[in-house]
Design an enzyme around this catalytic site. Structure first.
Site, PDB file in Angstrom:
ATOM      1  N   HIS A 172      -9.080  43.118  79.239  1.00  0.00           N
ATOM      2  CA  HIS A 172      -9.981  43.895  78.550  1.00  0.00           C
ATOM      3  C   HIS A 172      -9.910  43.314  76.991  1.00  0.00           C
ATOM      4  O   HIS A 172      -8.967  42.261  76.702  1.00  0.00           O
ATOM      5  CB  HIS A 172      -9.788  45.420  78.609  1.00  0.00           C
ATOM      6  CG  HIS A 172      -8.273  45.872  78.212  1.00  0.00           C
ATOM      7  ND1 HIS A 172      -7.822  45.559  77.033  1.00  0.00           N
ATOM      8  CD2 HIS A 172      -7.565  46.150  79.065  1.00  0.00           C
ATOM      9  CE1 HIS A 172      -6.700  46.028  77.170  1.00  0.00           C
ATOM     10  NE2 HIS A 172      -6.373  46.516  78.155  1.00  0.00           N
ATOM     11  N   HIS A 198      -6.426  42.408  75.540  1.00  0.00           N
ATOM     12  CA  HIS A 198      -5.812  41.477  75.979  1.00  0.00           C
ATOM     13  C   HIS A 198      -6.219  39.997  75.142  1.00  0.00           C
ATOM     14  O   HIS A 198      -5.589  39.408  74.448  1.00  0.00           O
ATOM     15  CB  HIS A 198      -5.776  41.286  77.477  1.00  0.00           C
ATOM     16  CG  HIS A 198      -5.093  42.356  78.363  1.00  0.00           C
ATOM     17  ND1 HIS A 198      -5.794  43.114  79.144  1.00  0.00           N
ATOM     18  CD2 HIS A 198      -3.846  42.508  78.486  1.00  0.00           C
ATOM     19  CE1 HIS A 198      -5.102  43.993  79.882  1.00  0.00           C
ATOM     20  NE2 HIS A 198      -3.883  43.411  79.447  1.00  0.00           N
ATOM     21  N   GLY A 201       1.230  43.331  72.370  1.00  0.00           N
ATOM     22  CA  GLY A 201       0.464  44.221  71.790  1.00  0.00           C
ATOM     23  C   GLY A 201       1.250  45.443  71.204  1.00  0.00           C
ATOM     24  O   GLY A 201       2.294  45.772  71.822  1.00  0.00           O
ATOM     25  N   VAL A 217      -6.273  47.542  69.841  1.00  0.00           N
ATOM     26  CA  VAL A 217      -7.683  47.254  70.166  1.00  0.00           C
ATOM     27  C   VAL A 217      -8.007  48.851  70.825  1.00  0.00           C
ATOM     28  O   VAL A 217      -7.647  49.011  71.815  1.00  0.00           O
ATOM     29  CB  VAL A 217      -8.217  46.100  70.717  1.00  0.00           C
ATOM     30  CG1 VAL A 217      -9.675  46.325  71.035  1.00  0.00           C
ATOM     31  CG2 VAL A 217      -7.819  44.954  70.205  1.00  0.00           C
ATOM     32  N   SER A 270      -7.084  50.001  77.652  1.00  0.00           N
ATOM     33  CA  SER A 270      -5.899  50.031  78.833  1.00  0.00           C
ATOM     34  C   SER A 270      -6.693  49.717  80.101  1.00  0.00           C
ATOM     35  O   SER A 270      -7.578  50.165  80.372  1.00  0.00           O
ATOM     36  CB  SER A 270      -5.128  51.390  78.772  1.00  0.00           C
ATOM     37  OG  SER A 270      -4.334  51.482  79.934  1.00  0.00           O
ATOM     38  N   SER A 271      -5.758  48.896  80.871  1.00  0.00           N
ATOM     39  CA  SER A 271      -6.444  48.511  82.276  1.00  0.00           C
ATOM     40  C   SER A 271      -6.455  49.853  83.011  1.00  0.00           C
ATOM     41  O   SER A 271      -7.235  50.079  83.836  1.00  0.00           O
ATOM     42  CB  SER A 271      -5.429  47.702  83.063  1.00  0.00           C
ATOM     43  OG  SER A 271      -5.273  46.590  82.028  1.00  0.00           O
ATOM     44  N   ARG A 272      -5.559  50.840  82.650  1.00  0.00           N
ATOM     45  CA  ARG A 272      -5.630  52.106  83.347  1.00  0.00           C
ATOM     46  C   ARG A 272      -6.901  52.815  83.113  1.00  0.00           C
ATOM     47  O   ARG A 272      -7.173  53.856  83.741  1.00  0.00           O
ATOM     48  CB  ARG A 272      -4.226  53.183  83.047  1.00  0.00           C
ATOM     49  CG  ARG A 272      -2.988  52.321  83.631  1.00  0.00           C
ATOM     50  CD  ARG A 272      -1.818  53.068  83.028  1.00  0.00           C
ATOM     51  NE  ARG A 272      -0.592  52.223  83.233  1.00  0.00           N
ATOM     52  CZ  ARG A 272       0.099  52.286  84.464  1.00  0.00           C
ATOM     53  NH1 ARG A 272      -0.137  52.936  85.419  1.00  0.00           N
ATOM     54  NH2 ARG A 272       1.231  51.386  84.378  1.00  0.00           N
TER      55      ARG A 272
HETATM   56  P1  AMP Z   1      -0.460  44.520  80.322  1.00  0.00           P
HETATM   57  O1  AMP Z   1      -1.493  43.662  81.039  1.00  0.00           O
HETATM   58  O2  AMP Z   1      -0.986  46.255  80.207  1.00  0.00           O
HETATM   59  O3  AMP Z   1       0.843  44.595  80.682  1.00  0.00           O
HETATM   60  O4  AMP Z   1      -0.517  44.237  78.609  1.00  0.00           O
HETATM   61  C1  AMP Z   1      -0.545  42.894  78.451  1.00  0.00           C
HETATM   62  C2  AMP Z   1      -0.081  42.830  76.897  1.00  0.00           C
HETATM   63  O5  AMP Z   1      -1.469  43.191  76.403  1.00  0.00           O
HETATM   64  C3  AMP Z   1       0.918  43.628  76.294  1.00  0.00           C
HETATM   65  O6  AMP Z   1       1.469  42.816  75.549  1.00  0.00           O
HETATM   66  C4  AMP Z   1       0.016  44.655  75.791  1.00  0.00           C
HETATM   67  O7  AMP Z   1       0.939  45.469  74.520  1.00  0.00           O
HETATM   68  C5  AMP Z   1      -1.063  44.196  75.448  1.00  0.00           C
HETATM   69  N1  AMP Z   1      -2.148  45.089  75.116  1.00  0.00           N
HETATM   70  C6  AMP Z   1      -2.720  46.049  76.248  1.00  0.00           C
HETATM   71  N2  AMP Z   1      -3.592  46.693  75.593  1.00  0.00           N
HETATM   72  C7  AMP Z   1      -3.734  46.470  74.598  1.00  0.00           C
HETATM   73  C8  AMP Z   1      -4.685  47.186  73.414  1.00  0.00           C
HETATM   74  N3  AMP Z   1      -5.631  48.199  73.469  1.00  0.00           N
HETATM   75  N4  AMP Z   1      -4.798  46.497  72.293  1.00  0.00           N
HETATM   76  C9  AMP Z   1      -3.654  45.223  72.030  1.00  0.00           C
HETATM   77  N5  AMP Z   1      -2.766  44.982  72.946  1.00  0.00           N
HETATM   78  C10 AMP Z   1      -3.067  45.234  74.088  1.00  0.00           C
END
Ligand code: AMP
Length: 279
Positions: free
Chosen positions: A34, A37, A147, A176, A185-187
């Protein structure tokens, strides 16, 4: 954009980049990409001559099998988004490739990993460090982007990078948010329409608390946030704490001379959301 599935191919990609004196920016993700990322990817593309993004849903950081099974996966759409950002390579290994044998390593993460997420997701950060060190050793980046949305994770990665003497700059990227304040969030994809409507209350209530901090003690304000959130049908706070941003230890008084961060985990139905805010 190259899509690389094996470590061996990744090693030779990296060797070629280094031979040509390119700097490598690395963005580790679990996919279902999203705008959060993509903010990390943009930062990397701007500041490095080569950007590598990994997409790997890491089983060792899930302490709940159902959570792992339900985790959203969207690789084809992810590749398209990364192409559009001019990412150079995607590292997209399978579980066997990253864990040819069980990873028995236990990292000493000190008190950073026993509070908040560490308390409610035992073993989670050890799993995060297992995969991040494997990825660092494979991609050998100059800079890696994380992030602030996952604030505790960022603190732990900064700590372990120093502990293990990695010559990698860890670059924090601001959270973001959706227009209504919900952290991307992916969730969020797992929320029903009804849940999606109430989820922004988490950040709204934390933001209101920040502006009221003169009026209450730290403990009073923490209690207020939790009771306001729990009063909303469909939301249940797992923890909310206001901590020193360096040590992640609870703050007892506003007079303490440190940067203070409010960190929260809330169940919205079965979906567990985390967020944080500067106090
Ligand atoms: P994930 O795929 O959830 O493991 O996240 C991968 C990276 O993206 C991690 O460093 C997260 O902290 C970052 N990330 C996820 N959501 C956000 C967001 N809304 N804003 C900034 N960074 C993010």
């Amino acid at each position: 954009m190259q899509i690389i599935k094996s470590k061996k191919e990744m090693y030779s990609f990296v060797e070629n980049q280094k031979r040509e004196n390119r700097t490598i920016g690395f963005v580790p993700t679990m996919g279902a990409l999203h705008e959060g990322h993509l903010a990390l990817v943009r930062e990397s593309v701007q500041n490095n001559s080569c950007t590598v993004v990994s997409i790997f849903v890491n089983p060792t950081q899930f302490n709940n099998k159902e959570d792992l099974r339900m985790y959203p996966r969207n690789e084809q759409a992810d590749f398209e988004k990364l192409r559009a950002e001019r990412c150079d390579a995607v590292f997209f290994p399978d579980v066997e490739e990253m864990y040819p044998e069980p990873d028995e390593r236990v990292f000493d993460l000190g008190s950073l990993a026993t509070v908040m997420e560490g308390e409610f997701r035992p073993g989670h950060f050890n799993g995060v460090v297992q995969i991040v060190t494997k990825l660092f050793d494979t991609v050998k980046p100059n800079r890696a982007y994380f992030g602030k949305k996952d604030f505790q994770q960022l603190a732990i990665i900064q700590h372990i990078t120093k502990q293990l003497n990695y010559n990698i700059d860890i670059v924090p990227v601001p959270t973001v948010r959706e227009k209504d304040g919900l952290a991307k969030s992916s969730r969020n994809e797992l929320l029903t329409a009804e849940q999606r409507k109430i989820a922004p209350k988490i950040f709204e209530i934390m933001s209101a608390a920040v502006s009221e901090k003169e009026k209450y003690s730290v403990q009073e304000l923490k209690n207020k946030v939790v009771s306001k959130i729990n009063a909303i049908d469909g939301l249940r706070t797992e923890y909310f704490d206001i901590v020193n941003s360096q040590t992640l230890m609870s703050v007892n008084s506003w007079d303490e001379k440190c940067e203070k961060i409010g960190c929260i985990a809330v169940y919205c139905g079965k979906v567990r959301l985390i967020d944080n805010i500067l106090f």
